[in-house]
Design an enzyme around this catalytic site. Structure first.
Site, PDB file in Angstrom:
ATOM      1  N   ASP A   1      36.633  44.937  41.529  1.00  0.00           N
ATOM      2  CA  ASP A   1      37.234  44.998  42.441  1.00  0.00           C
ATOM      3  C   ASP A   1      36.588  44.256  43.580  1.00  0.00           C
ATOM      4  O   ASP A   1      35.208  44.322  43.766  1.00  0.00           O
ATOM      5  CB  ASP A   1      38.036  46.249  42.817  1.00  0.00           C
ATOM      6  CG  ASP A   1      39.030  46.324  43.478  1.00  0.00           C
ATOM      7  OD1 ASP A   1      39.640  45.234  44.443  1.00  0.00           O
ATOM      8  OD2 ASP A   1      39.681  47.392  43.891  1.00  0.00           O
TER       9      ASP A   1
ATOM     10  N   ASP B   1      48.478  44.402  44.445  1.00  0.00           N
ATOM     11  CA  ASP B   1      48.645  45.653  44.672  1.00  0.00           C
ATOM     12  C   ASP B   1      50.118  46.091  44.868  1.00  0.00           C
ATOM     13  O   ASP B   1      50.557  47.151  44.899  1.00  0.00           O
ATOM     14  CB  ASP B   1      47.837  46.159  45.998  1.00  0.00           C
ATOM     15  CG  ASP B   1      46.335  46.389  45.561  1.00  0.00           C
ATOM     16  OD1 ASP B   1      46.181  46.541  44.466  1.00  0.00           O
ATOM     17  OD2 ASP B   1      45.548  46.474  46.636  1.00  0.00           O
TER      18      ASP B   1
END
Ligand code: DGJ
Length: 721
Positions: free
Chosen positions: A477, A544
């Site tokens: 990430d 997301d």
């Protein structure tokens, strides 16, 4: 694949159905002649006449009737007779930036050489591609530009890159090095870009080209949520399946520029390449600068044809490693199930329930290390928090493996929280400008990966964890953009690009050392979804935003350039956490299993009906997972009108297909739409819904789906009989 006609000094790069043609003019400039449908190699004299134009200056040796201002070019520079956007800019010791690049030599060789330190497409056999290298030189300064073009045998695709060499005897600086530039003749065209924001990535925009410059870029240090390093120039009248489209994608994960400049004579200069704020790369005498690779795809079969070429190329000749071809596991990720609030028992309970419905891997997301109780602390301290997970990662991984599942782990290696042991020990290891405050994003700073001691520390911390337990997957990430981009190791104008090079070097090292680990990249969802990162990590957490309806737009836009197998997509809880929408479990499943499929919720909290549907979705996915991973995508209906979206995936041998339909917002008493299928064998017969129907019928008469209630979905499985 590449022919050179010595008489006319013309190069023909021949794809299965396309040609890319360039020539050396009588004054040695490299002229762009054609990028489009295949033409037979032959003389093209008179095709692009050079006509004298008022106010277009002429190089002295050339005289009237010849100006770079009106010449279609392959590698334009600045400071001389071309006033349009340059592809290459070099600053000389006297501060001037003029370069006159003229032909010096060329070579054509089978295969494709590697691009040092940068991601690039590759071949597995020399016969798959030919590579043309052309050396251009500026006699006054000694600067040389080596252009590289690879034509793929099986794809209507050309990859381009360039290398700038300072063969002069004084230091110089590269100010711009765009990987691809070409001038298209006048025509009615639109520019496609993929734009958005966090949780709203890669929405398609198609805007008619008009005089002046239109384009997108990123100044954020990553390829970004806001604009993607992909553009397409689309002819007027082009649809999904008909007409011409030309796509350009940059295999690069940092700042970029992608634009089209329509000039005074309606020619469109199309460019893509690295372009960072204040970019300035020192070139000592003898030194070279390598620009990233750009991929250029031409399609005469509309946008769909363009996308399918990108998909095949990126899936099979950009992605690497075991998971390029191996089946990707169905995973469950705990992020939206627990956020930071978990312990071993909770995770094992989530995994165990998932195992019951056929999920194959449990991924532990953020919060397992250091003092990470929320997003304000702990990044940089890659040591398991045993208060949360007694026995550490090994004990947890063993429990998960004991369930018959594999175990995966989240990292955010490029970052540090000021509230961390790492920052307390090394406060100077982040990007910062001495004497200025450090801006945080999500309470974190960006590590200065370009410094070898920082990169080594990160490498050692991550690989120690990977060796400490049976970890089969990594989610890599990256949750903020770069500010105060400075480093004691390099001049400020180099740091953006040095960062990206250091990231690639680290990924190369780690992925080579752990070839059996599946890597998924992520940057607050899809903030770094580009062709470059696919070289190291074959899948990306697409957004997301996990709402199935929002995902229709996001996945539709992403599919313009990127293969379904690269798009991480999960079934999440309802009401959805990003938009609070409630959608049926079946729809969530159908949308998610179109990508790299997984779940991101606690299945223990589902109703028995939803759990049964989730189980059925996994079973349905298992019927078609090979088809979805390697098939050809046909977008049948874009979500744009908010009524419905539909797409199908067809096996390369056209023996099977899966058609998916999602109703968005219902209309009372609506007409039954016509859903004409694509990509089937017209002479074959297919079993669909218990009937046997001709491929020709399915493609010309089509299916007549009922528009269902809001957010409902259905699929059709087709098998050739
Ligand atoms: C951003 C990612 O996109 C999410 O999926 C999750 O991993 C969080 N970071 C964790 O902090």
């Amino acid at each position: 694949m590449i022919a050179y006609l010595a008489d006319s000094r013309t190069f023909f790069l021949q794809g299965p159905r396309s040609s890319y043609v360039l020539a050396i003019t009588r004054h040695g400039h490299l002229q762009h002649l054609h990028w489009g449908a295949r033409v037979q190699p032959g003389a093209l004299d008179g095709i692009a006449p050079l006509i004298d134009r008022a106010f277009s200056p002429n190089p002295l040796a050339a005289g009237h009737g010849y100006s770079l201002d009106t010449l279609g070019q392959e590698c334009p520079t600045g400071g001389l007779t071309d006033f349009r956007s340059p592809a290459v800019l070099v600053e000389h010791p006297d501060g001037t930036q003029a370069l006159e690049l003229v032909y010096e030599s060329h070579a054509i060789a089978a295969g494709k050489p590697k691009l040092a330190g940068l991601p690039a497409t590759y071949v597995e056999a020399a016969g798959e591609a030919d590579t043309l290298s052309i050396v251009l030189a500026d006699r006054a300064s000694g600067v040389r530009v080596e252009l590289s073009y690879t034509q793929f045998r099986d794809h209507d695709a050309v990859s381009r890159s360039l290398r700038i060499v300072n063969a002069g005897d004084a230091p110089r600086c590269v100010l711009r090095a765009l990987s691809a530039s070409l001038d298209l003749p006048p025509g009615e065209r639109s520019l496609m870009t993929l734009n958005g924001a966090w949780a709203r990535e890669r929405h398609v925009d198609l805007t008619p080209l008009r005089p002046g410059t239109q384009g997108v870029g990123s100044r954020r240090g990553t390829s970004s949520h806001q604009h993607n390093p992909f553009i397409a120039v689309v002819d007027a009248g082009t649809t999904e399946e008909h007409g011409e489209a030309r796509g350009l994608a940059l295999a690069y994960s940092g700042c970029f520029l992608a634009q089209a400049e329509v000039d005074q004579f309606a020619e469109a200069r199309v460019q893509i390449g690295l372009d960072a704020p204040a970019f300035r790369w020192r070139l000592a005498p003898g030194a070279a600068f390598q620009a990233p690779e750009a991929l250029l795809v031409w399609s005469g079969d509309g946008l769909g044809g363009m996308s399918r070429t990108f998909h095949r190329l990126l899936r099979t000749r950009m992605a690497r490693g075991r998971y390029r071809d191996a089946q990707r596991p169905i995973l469950i990720n705990n992020w939206e199930a627990t956020y930071f609030n978990f312990d071993t028992e909770k995770l094992v309970a989530i995994a165990a329930k998932a195992k019951e419905i056929g999920v194959e891997m449990m991924v532990l997301d953020d919060g397992w290390f250091g003092a990470r109780k929320d997003d304000k602390a702990g990044l940089g301290d890659w040591v398991c928090n045993e208060a949360k997970l007694p026995g550490g990662l090994k004990a947890l991984a063993d429990r998960i493996e004991g369930l018959g599942m594999r175990f995966g782990l989240w990292f955010e290696p490029e970052m540090v929280n000021p509230d961390s042991d790492l920052y307390r020990a090394h406060p100077d290891w982040c990007l910062h400008i001495p004497g200025r405050d450090r801006s945080t994003g999500r309470s974190q700073l960006v590590l200065d990966l370009a410094r070898p001691e920082v990169a080594d520390h990160v490498y050692r911390s991550i690989t120690a964890v990977l060796r400490s337990a049976r970890i089969s997957y990594v989610k890599w990430d990256m949750n903020r953009h770069l500010t105060e981009v400075a480093s004691p190791a390099f001049p400020a104008g180099e740091v953006h690009h040095r960062y990206v090079l250091a990231l690639y070097a680290m990924l190369e090292r780690i992925t080579a050392e752990f070839p059996d680990v599946l890597f998924e990249s992520c940057s607050g969802g899809g903030g770094r979804f580009d062709a470059g990162l696919l070289h190291y990590m074959p899948q990306v957490w697409t957004s997301d935003n996990s709402d199935a309806i929002c995902r229709l737009d996001i996945q539709h836009g992403t599919s313009m350039a990127y293969p379904l197998s690269s798009m991480g997509a999960h079934v999440s809880a309802c009401p959805n956490h990003q938009v609070h929408r409630t959608t049926p479990m079946l729809t969530r499943g159908h949308v998610a299993f179109t990508g790299a499929f997984g779940f991101e919720l606690d299945l223990n909290k589902l109703s028995p009906e939803d759990l049964a549907t989730a189980r059925a979705v996994v079973a349905e996915y298992n019927r078609v997972r090979d088809l979805l991973a390697g098939g050809d995508l046909y977008r049948l209906r874009a979500p744009a009108d908010r009524r419905a979206a539909s797409w199908m995936v067809v096996a390369p041998d056209r023996s099977r297909a899966l058609v998916t339909w999602v109703s968005i917002v219902a209309e009372a008493n609506a007409p039954f739409p016509v859903l004409r299928l694509r990509g089937l064998d017209p002479s074959a017969r297919y079993r669909v819904d218990g009937e046997v129907v001709g491929g020709d019928v399915l493609m010309s008469i089509g299916l007549r789906p009922r528009i269902g209630h809001d957010f409902t979905s259905r699929t059709w499985h087709l098998e050739r009989v």
